[in-house]
Design an enzyme around this catalytic site. Sequence first.
Site, PDB file in Angstrom:
ATOM      1  CE  LYS A 273      -4.028   2.068   0.809  1.00 51.81           C
ATOM      2  NZ  LYS A 273      -3.665   2.906  -0.371  1.00 51.81           N
TER       3      LYS A 273
ATOM      4  CE  LYS B 110       4.167   6.802   5.933  1.00 49.18           C
ATOM      5  NZ  LYS B 110       3.851   7.685   4.783  1.00 49.18           N
TER       6      LYS B 110
ATOM      7  CE  LYS C 226       4.940   7.463  -1.569  1.00 57.87           C
ATOM      8  NZ  LYS C 226       4.396   7.636  -0.196  1.00 57.87           N
TER       9      LYS C 226
ATOM     10  CB  THR D 114      -1.913  13.197   5.536  1.00 53.31           C
ATOM     11  OG1 THR D 114      -2.268  12.172   4.603  1.00 53.31           O
ATOM     12  CG2 THR D 114      -0.417  13.180   5.781  1.00 53.31           C
TER      13      THR D 114
ATOM     14  CG  ASN E  67      -4.018  16.531   1.265  1.00 51.64           C
ATOM     15  OD1 ASN E  67      -3.628  15.823   2.180  1.00 51.64           O
ATOM     16  ND2 ASN E  67      -5.301  16.673   0.982  1.00 51.64           N
TER      17      ASN E  67
ATOM     18  CB  SER F 238      -5.562   4.725   2.602  1.00 56.11           C
ATOM     19  OG  SER F 238      -5.360   5.855   1.793  1.00 56.11           O
TER      20      SER F 238
HETATM   21  N1  GLU Z   1       0.990   8.933   0.165  1.00 57.89           N
HETATM   22  C1  GLU Z   1       0.569   8.801   1.534  1.00 57.89           C
HETATM   23  C2  GLU Z   1       1.743   8.383   2.398  1.00 57.89           C
HETATM   24  O1  GLU Z   1       2.875   8.615   2.077  1.00 57.89           O
HETATM   25  C3  GLU Z   1      -0.659   7.926   1.687  1.00 57.89           C
HETATM   26  C4  GLU Z   1      -0.523   6.502   1.236  1.00 57.89           C
HETATM   27  C5  GLU Z   1      -1.822   5.734   1.243  1.00 57.89           C
HETATM   28  O2  GLU Z   1      -2.832   6.273   1.649  1.00 57.89           O
HETATM   29  O3  GLU Z   1      -1.780   4.575   0.801  1.00 57.89           O
HETATM   30  O4  GLU Z   1       1.561   7.879   3.482  1.00 57.89           O
END
Ligand code: GLU
Length: 417
Positions: A71, A95, A107, A191, A222, A350
């Site tokens: 994810k 994370k 990613k 976030t 954002n 998410s």
């Molecule tokens: N791009 C965000 C992050 O770096 C969200 C990733 C997601 O929601 O999967 O955590």
Amino acid sequence: MSTEQMNPFKIVQGQIKRAVDMLELEPAVYEVLKEPMRFLEVTFPVRMDDGSVRVFKGFRSQHNDAVGPTKGGIRFHPDVHADEVRALSMWMTFKCAVLGLPYGGGKGGVVCNPKELSKGELERISRGFFQAISQIVGPEKDIPAPDVYTNPQIMAWMVDEFSKIKESFQPGVITGKPIIIGGSLGRNEATARGCVITIREAAKKLGIEIKGARVAVQGYGNAGSIAARLMHEMGAAVIAVSDSKGGILNPAGLDPLKVLAFKDETGSVVGYPGTKPITNEELLELECEVLIPAALENQITAANAGRVRARIVGEAANGPTTPEADEILAKNGVFVIPDILANAGGVTVSYFEWCQNLYGFYWSEEEVNSRLEFMMVKAFENVYNMYKSKRVKPRDAAYLVAVDRVAQAMRVRGWLG
Ligand code: GLU
């Protein structure tokens, strides 16, 4: 020439190694985690508005799926590079582990500059990239989301493209979607909301009053713009903000919503009435209680960390602080809430969005926010307790929690021998 390590891939490898050594885990843990299990580099042609065809490059990295499907977001940025995407996918693994989410890390990135593209070009790039990676993504495999310079509209094009390929509606393949096609209430703010919750918890521990606290925010996308608004709503004084074009300062405090409206109109926060222009570097060195880096990697380095005067740094960005800077901040008594905890609110909601898609049952915004609050506070407590009991930096504490969880999953699955 400084010899400071700035390659995010090397940086995250060092972070994993430290945790594996501190936890005295079997060496196989590091061997499995030191690079992504799968990395796809793609090129795809896109028809531009003038009729020409340009070939774009993109990447999708899947670091580790011991805990669950991978994810993580997709960023569109002219400087995206392979090692950056690798590192960002690795940070996602940890994370998700810090929050206890049933995901590994992924990613993606596309080398492009959305600021120079028309809406039609952006749509064709989004569709072209998703088609190019469609074989390796899916609701049970790898679930992308927004990141730097991508947004719900881009997610909608991607979900549409994937649904056509699969000949059925596939909302669970991507999160951060518009609400009308299965996005979650509260995702857009998540976030920033998560980041502000961790800052509030850290302030409590340190005996800092949020009301009246001075806050500086680097990056007004954002995460940054909403974090500024939420801190303002809690009674803090947002004295400085910035974007890629520069920063603004008003010691009496800014109104973050008005600044956002100004940026939407003019393209930048710079020039907002009643403020003094400052550089992004100056913003990081302002005297304040809370500093929120919400832009890109490697902003606080060995070169400027000694001049950071904030008491709390809440890392809304991924990788804003280098390891050398981390040491300097710790020595100076600055409490750093590490990215893998501070900005985990996005992926947490998410996860809620994906659950709602799989169930086809949708939650109220109150429910989303109260579950987010619960999970962020619990994760903060876990990391804080580790920090206290092991007497390590908060970042090391977060990695100890995270790496141990991923190692447990790999062990029971038989990956470690
Ligand atoms: N791009 C965000 C992050 O770096 C969200 C990733 C997601 O929601 O999967 O955590």
